[in-house]
Write a protein that holds these residues in place. Structure first.
Motif, PDB file in Angstrom:
ATOM      1  N   VAL A   1     -67.290 125.776  30.359  1.00  0.00           N
ATOM      2  CA  VAL A   1     -68.073 125.047  31.260  1.00  0.00           C
ATOM      3  C   VAL A   1     -67.540 123.770  31.528  1.00  0.00           C
ATOM      4  CG1 VAL A   1     -70.676 124.769  31.878  1.00  0.00           C
ATOM      5  CG2 VAL A   1     -69.956 126.257  30.087  1.00  0.00           C
ATOM      6  N   ASP A   2     -67.336 123.677  32.881  1.00  0.00           N
ATOM      7  CA  ASP A   2     -66.930 122.061  33.441  1.00  0.00           C
ATOM      8  C   ASP A   2     -68.017 121.601  34.390  1.00  0.00           C
ATOM      9  OD1 ASP A   2     -65.583 119.883  33.725  1.00  0.00           O
ATOM     10  OD2 ASP A   2     -63.631 120.881  34.500  1.00  0.00           O
ATOM     11  N   MET A   3     -67.942 120.569  34.995  1.00  0.00           N
ATOM     12  CA  MET A   3     -68.907 120.251  35.451  1.00  0.00           C
ATOM     13  C   MET A   3     -68.968 120.036  37.191  1.00  0.00           C
ATOM     14  SD  MET A   3     -71.281 116.672  34.636  1.00  0.00           S
ATOM     15  CE  MET A   3     -73.172 116.759  34.683  1.00  0.00           C
ATOM     16  N   GLU A   4     -67.862 119.777  37.270  1.00  0.00           N
ATOM     17  CA  GLU A   4     -67.410 119.447  39.021  1.00  0.00           C
ATOM     18  C   GLU A   4     -67.783 120.761  39.989  1.00  0.00           C
ATOM     19  OE1 GLU A   4     -65.510 118.961  36.475  1.00  0.00           O
ATOM     20  OE2 GLU A   4     -64.794 116.942  36.676  1.00  0.00           O
ATOM     21  N   GLY A   5     -67.822 121.782  39.378  1.00  0.00           N
ATOM     22  CA  GLY A   5     -67.975 123.092  40.231  1.00  0.00           C
ATOM     23  C   GLY A   5     -69.451 123.652  39.885  1.00  0.00           C
TER      24      GLY A   5
ATOM     25  N   GLU B   1     -67.298 123.240  25.956  1.00  0.00           N
ATOM     26  CA  GLU B   1     -67.422 122.232  27.016  1.00  0.00           C
ATOM     27  C   GLU B   1     -66.219 121.757  27.450  1.00  0.00           C
ATOM     28  OE1 GLU B   1     -70.295 119.537  27.078  1.00  0.00           O
ATOM     29  OE2 GLU B   1     -71.761 120.463  25.424  1.00  0.00           O
ATOM     30  N   ASN B   2     -66.034 121.610  28.618  1.00  0.00           N
ATOM     31  CA  ASN B   2     -64.636 121.285  29.102  1.00  0.00           C
ATOM     32  C   ASN B   2     -64.808 120.031  30.192  1.00  0.00           C
ATOM     33  OD1 ASN B   2     -61.839 122.025  29.851  1.00  0.00           O
ATOM     34  ND2 ASN B   2     -62.555 122.064  31.962  1.00  0.00           N
ATOM     35  N   HIS B   3     -65.926 119.542  30.275  1.00  0.00           N
ATOM     36  CA  HIS B   3     -66.113 118.180  30.955  1.00  0.00           C
ATOM     37  C   HIS B   3     -65.761 116.848  30.296  1.00  0.00           C
ATOM     38  CE1 HIS B   3     -66.953 115.989  34.653  1.00  0.00           C
ATOM     39  NE2 HIS B   3     -67.982 115.171  33.977  1.00  0.00           N
ATOM     40  N   GLY B   4     -64.605 116.263  30.631  1.00  0.00           N
ATOM     41  CA  GLY B   4     -64.302 115.196  29.760  1.00  0.00           C
ATOM     42  C   GLY B   4     -64.890 113.806  29.950  1.00  0.00           C
TER      43      GLY B   4
ATOM     44  N   SER C   1     -56.544 115.285  34.159  1.00  0.00           N
ATOM     45  CA  SER C   1     -57.037 113.951  34.261  1.00  0.00           C
ATOM     46  C   SER C   1     -57.301 113.231  35.908  1.00  0.00           C
ATOM     47  CB  SER C   1     -56.023 112.916  33.754  1.00  0.00           C
ATOM     48  OG  SER C   1     -56.310 111.717  33.872  1.00  0.00           O
ATOM     49  N   TYR C   2     -58.704 112.820  35.991  1.00  0.00           N
ATOM     50  CA  TYR C   2     -58.787 112.382  37.369  1.00  0.00           C
ATOM     51  C   TYR C   2     -58.027 110.965  37.627  1.00  0.00           C
ATOM     52  CZ  TYR C   2     -63.559 113.786  36.184  1.00  0.00           C
ATOM     53  OH  TYR C   2     -64.809 114.294  35.673  1.00  0.00           O
ATOM     54  N   GLY C   3     -58.264 110.216  36.524  1.00  0.00           N
ATOM     55  CA  GLY C   3     -57.444 108.879  36.783  1.00  0.00           C
ATOM     56  C   GLY C   3     -56.041 108.854  36.798  1.00  0.00           C
TER      57      GLY C   3
HETATM   58 ZN   LIG Z   1     -64.719 118.264  34.560  1.00  0.00          ZN
END
Ligand SMILES: [Zn+2]
Length: 285
Positions: free
Chosen positions: A7-11, A58-61, A122-124
């Motif tokens: 489970v990630d959060m962006e989607g 959980e996959n959301h960093g 990594s977003y950053g």
């Molecule tokens: Zn994420």
């Protein structure tokens, strides 16, 4: 059948901007519940289709990968959360005993436009991540790692771009498009109340088809793996120092690192390591 759900959060249905998925965002607590509700929809579909065990990871960093609402998650599952897990980053619960992988709330790869909050790991730090010369996203890491273990990817939920990207590599997978991306932080969204039954049905179909042996494993890319990670900015001295001490990394330019790995367990961890290597003394991955 044991089902693994990342489970990630962006989607997640309804979420479109960075502040939606970041700790300091005004809706973050509410959005954690939306994330948990999308996960619950997939869990329900998996059990309804005959899953005997469901592992949620959980996959959301943010918040050291502790974002799901434990009070609200379906009590039938086990949840892997927190940082410092063994094995491939954010896939500690993925092993040969899993029958099918479901990706909930995932997002398009770095470099995608449109693509809601598109990034790879990594977003950053990561502008682009390539494997054997081709740009890849997080679903690729999961598909390849699962493929090494003989496990198929059966479903993704997220925006229409991640759905397309997963169909390219796993055309057998169910794709649940909960939003149509217009840009990086804009989309036409299906309200969560309507998206959840779609996720539940997608998970149900994926598990039903996995039980019938209708899903394939992804084996198009094989080890050893060679990645190139393009950074968004020149690496810092600390990052350079940390990376130089490790096997499997080669600094090609101040913003370009080559990573090699004999399998995707190590590949996933090594690439992810670059995203947090800018901390003095952090030499574990
Ligand atoms: Zn994420």
């Amino acid at each position: 059948m044991k089902v693994f759900i990342s489970v990630d959060m962006e989607g997640i249905s309804g979420l479109v901007r960075w502040a939606d998925v970041a700790t300091q965002g005004i809706d973050f607590q509410l959005n954690r519940s939306l994330m948990t509700a999308d996960a619950n929809a997939a869990i329900e579909g998996a059990f309804d289709a005959g899953a005997t065990q469901v592992i949620v990871e959980e996959n959301h960093g943010v918040e050291e990968l502790c974002v799901l609402m434990m009070e609200e998650i379906d009590p039938r599952v086990e949840v892997i959360r927190g940082a410092g897990r063994p094995g491939a980053t954010t896939a500690a619960g993925l092993d040969e005993s899993v029958g099918v992988v479901l990706l909930v709330g995932h997002h398009a790869r770095a470099g995608s436009f449109p693509g809601v909050m598109a990034h790879t790991i990594s977003y950053g730090w990561f502008k682009l991540v390539k494997l054997h010369g081709e740009p890849i996203g997080e679903p690729d890491f999961f598909a390849i790692r699962a493929g090494e273990l003989g496990v198929p990817v059966g479903m993704v939920s997220g925006d229409h771009v991640v759905a397309e990207q997963v169909r390219e590599i796993c055309p057998w997978a169910e794709t649940v498009e909960v939003k149509h991306a217009y840009a990086k932080q804009s989309a036409k969204c299906i309200p969560p109340a309507r998206a959840r039954p779609l996720i539940r049905e997608g998970a149900m179909r994926a598990v039903t088809r996995a039980l019938a042996g209708e899903l394939q494993t992804y084996t198009s890319v094989s080890a050893p793996y060679e990645f190139e990670v393009t950074l968004t900015k020149p690496m810092t001295g600390t990052m350079n120092e940390n990376i130089t001490t490790q096997d499997g990394f080669e600094i090609l330019a101040e913003n370009l690192i080559r990573v090699t790995a004999p399998n995707m367990d190590l590949g996933f961890r090594r690439v992810a390591y670059i995203g947090y290597a800018d901390q003095a003394g952090v030499t574990r991955y």
